[in-house]
Design a protein around this motif. Sequence first.
Motif, mmCIF file in Angstrom:
data_model
loop_
_atom_site.group_PDB
_atom_site.id
_atom_site.type_symbol
_atom_site.label_atom_id
_atom_site.label_comp_id
_atom_site.label_asym_id
_atom_site.label_seq_id
_atom_site.Cartn_x
_atom_site.Cartn_y
_atom_site.Cartn_z
ATOM 1 N N LYS A 134 3.597 -7.847 7.411
ATOM 2 C CA LYS A 134 3.976 -8.494 6.149
ATOM 3 C C LYS A 134 4.066 -10.007 6.360
ATOM 4 O O LYS A 134 4.529 -10.462 7.418
ATOM 5 C CB LYS A 134 5.330 -7.922 5.693
ATOM 6 C CG LYS A 134 5.788 -8.406 4.321
ATOM 7 C CD LYS A 134 7.078 -7.704 3.899
ATOM 8 C CE LYS A 134 7.571 -8.217 2.551
ATOM 9 N NZ LYS A 134 8.775 -7.519 2.077
ATOM 10 N N LEU A 187 5.991 -12.120 5.684
ATOM 11 C CA LEU A 187 7.339 -12.667 5.843
ATOM 12 C C LEU A 187 7.688 -12.864 7.313
ATOM 13 O O LEU A 187 8.628 -13.573 7.652
ATOM 14 C CB LEU A 187 8.354 -11.695 5.202
ATOM 15 C CG LEU A 187 9.659 -12.280 4.670
ATOM 16 C CD1 LEU A 187 9.383 -13.298 3.567
ATOM 17 C CD2 LEU A 187 10.579 -11.200 4.144
ATOM 18 N N MET A 217 2.505 -9.918 -0.399
ATOM 19 C CA MET A 217 3.880 -9.523 -0.754
ATOM 20 C C MET A 217 4.320 -10.349 -1.953
ATOM 21 O O MET A 217 3.625 -11.273 -2.361
ATOM 22 C CB MET A 217 4.810 -9.814 0.427
ATOM 23 C CG MET A 217 4.699 -11.262 0.903
ATOM 24 S SD MET A 217 5.817 -11.708 2.224
ATOM 25 C CE MET A 217 7.315 -11.986 1.290
ATOM 26 N N ALA A 247 9.715 -12.390 -0.932
ATOM 27 C CA ALA A 247 10.209 -11.004 -1.057
ATOM 28 C C ALA A 247 10.982 -10.775 -2.357
ATOM 29 O O ALA A 247 11.753 -9.837 -2.460
ATOM 30 C CB ALA A 247 11.051 -10.607 0.153
ATOM 31 N N ASN A 302 4.841 -6.886 -6.806
ATOM 32 C CA ASN A 302 3.850 -7.711 -6.115
ATOM 33 C C ASN A 302 3.003 -8.549 -7.074
ATOM 34 O O ASN A 302 1.813 -8.739 -6.879
ATOM 35 C CB ASN A 302 2.940 -6.868 -5.203
ATOM 36 C CG ASN A 302 2.734 -7.538 -3.861
ATOM 37 O OD1 ASN A 302 2.879 -6.932 -2.804
ATOM 38 N ND2 ASN A 302 2.415 -8.824 -3.885
ATOM 39 N N SER A 352 8.926 -5.644 -2.650
ATOM 40 C CA SER A 352 8.057 -6.774 -2.359
ATOM 41 C C SER A 352 6.994 -6.470 -1.308
ATOM 42 O O SER A 352 6.038 -7.216 -1.169
ATOM 43 C CB SER A 352 8.918 -7.939 -1.864
ATOM 44 O OG SER A 352 9.525 -7.593 -0.618
ATOM 45 N N SER A 353 7.162 -5.336 -0.572
ATOM 46 C CA SER A 353 6.189 -5.033 0.491
ATOM 47 C C SER A 353 4.956 -4.318 -0.073
ATOM 48 O O SER A 353 4.522 -3.287 0.443
ATOM 49 C CB SER A 353 6.841 -4.165 1.581
ATOM 50 O OG SER A 353 8.052 -4.721 2.023
ATOM 51 N N THR A 411 9.870 -5.353 4.795
ATOM 52 C CA THR A 411 11.278 -5.749 4.797
ATOM 53 C C THR A 411 11.898 -5.230 3.519
ATOM 54 O O THR A 411 11.210 -5.055 2.505
ATOM 55 C CB THR A 411 11.476 -7.278 4.866
ATOM 56 O OG1 THR A 411 10.870 -7.870 3.715
ATOM 57 C CG2 THR A 411 10.880 -7.867 6.131
ATOM 58 N N SER A 416 12.740 -2.978 -1.074
ATOM 59 C CA SER A 416 11.367 -3.484 -0.930
ATOM 60 C C SER A 416 10.488 -2.737 0.066
ATOM 61 O O SER A 416 9.314 -3.034 0.191
ATOM 62 C CB SER A 416 11.381 -4.967 -0.565
ATOM 63 O OG SER A 416 11.746 -5.722 -1.687
ATOM 64 N N ASP A 439 18.898 -8.365 4.059
ATOM 65 C CA ASP A 439 17.527 -8.181 4.590
ATOM 66 C C ASP A 439 17.513 -7.261 5.809
ATOM 67 O O ASP A 439 18.332 -7.417 6.710
ATOM 68 C CB ASP A 439 16.936 -9.529 5.074
ATOM 69 C CG ASP A 439 16.805 -10.571 3.967
ATOM 70 O OD1 ASP A 439 16.850 -10.186 2.800
ATOM 71 O OD2 ASP A 439 16.638 -11.763 4.295
#
Length: 495
Positions: free
Chosen positions: A78, A80, A123, A127, A132, A158-159, A177, A182, A215
């Motif tokens: 990802k 992030l 993503m 996040a 998305n 978000s993933s 994450t 997510s 997170d």
Amino acid sequence: MADLNKLGIAEARDALRKGDVTAVELTEACLGAIEDAGALNAFVHHTPEIAREQAAAADTRIKAGDAPDMCGIPVGIKDLFCTKGVASQAASRILEGFKPEYESTITQQLWDAGSVMLGKLNMDEFAMGSSNETSVYGDVVNPWRREGSDAALTPGGSSGGSASAVAADLCMAATGTDTGGSIRQPAAFVGITGLKPTYGRCSRWGVVAFASSLDQAGPMTKSVRDAAIMLGAMAGHDPKDSTSAELAVPDFEAALTGDIRGKKIGIPKEYRMEGMPAEIEQLWADGTAMLKDAGAEIVDITLPHTKYALPAYYVVAPAEASSNLARYDGVRFGHRAKLSQGDGITEMYEKTRAEGFGPEVQRRVMIGTYVLSAGFYDAYYNRARKVRSLIKKDFEGVFAQGVDAILTPATPSAAFGLGEMADADPVQMYLNDVFTVTVNLAGLPGIAVPAGLDKQGLPLGLQLIGRPWEEGDLLNTAYALEQAAGFVAKPAKWW
């Protein structure tokens, strides 16, 4: 062996050990699949040179006979996670051109275990999102379609890039994450397994922060066994992360016996939401019956503060985000706005942040700054923190009564169409997290397991919530559910 990219971690590991296949062959199969899947927009930074180099090194290691389980397994990361020398943008314009000089702890552990990096995955920006659709790279597309329709669907967020890539067999697994759902919500939308470990089980060092007390990174895989294997490589104490737990990492795969006789599974009455689709209700009832048939004891439980979880989350998370995102100011790294004659430092900050952050991130930063401001700190932020403590106590009370895991739906619906919620009130989008945010607020482990299809042929998932630090036990219950549900459906290839 044909279609090597369709293997999961466990099958690929066993084939590599037997010498039936090489890491280089697995990697080439995945790189080919990624090249053909531009329409999904899942991979946004491609690293084929790194992948080939790592795969060759993995083959040498496997031949020498000392290779860990993840050695030679091609994975997606990802966007992030900071990856040394590779663009790490958190899907935001403000981090354009940022290539870290260091590696996040989790990715370093994966490379140390011999995993192969195929590239970085799309993503939601920083996040923040459930569909998305907030990414600077554009929307990710779900590989699934409704029966008889070619409308593009969301893979969740978000993933979303991680979910889409694993479901479409572009990689064998991916990192995700989870701040409010997510990992679990996108996993449910695309019919894969997504695990959010206990807060502190996996290091957050080198992962771009959204809300630091919520997170948590975790694996997104094709099966529960794969999640157990990958979590073993991702987890562990990290002295660089003050919230990382100093606990030994058990052998999660060894816990997968499938025997859950005598386990107590709680069914929370508060998760029966008004207006919940009949299909979700039915799936939940079916999942309960499956666990009962496997020998578990089903008990009704109450988590009275559940109804306050979403409002509390949408105060705490934006507050932490506004604090974490203050560092993106155009001074040290990333995007800097072009300035006009006479502009000073204040104008530079304002212009840079206005250009660099998308509308959803701006909205959350403003909410966060508002709830932390002098007149509202007690009314909002402190109150939300108190509610969070009550939610944690609810779970502690249930676990104290001997409940081993809690079964709930993973999402309030199947995947919706891209753009379908564009004009809706943002709160409608936030409601996607209704079953998942409690787990983050309480710091518990949770897993989404695909359990069936809706009437339009789209995947639906169930969520299991476990006791803190007992991922092995949670994975075993999820394994029993996975065996009983027998979900093997795959999206029909259209991309």
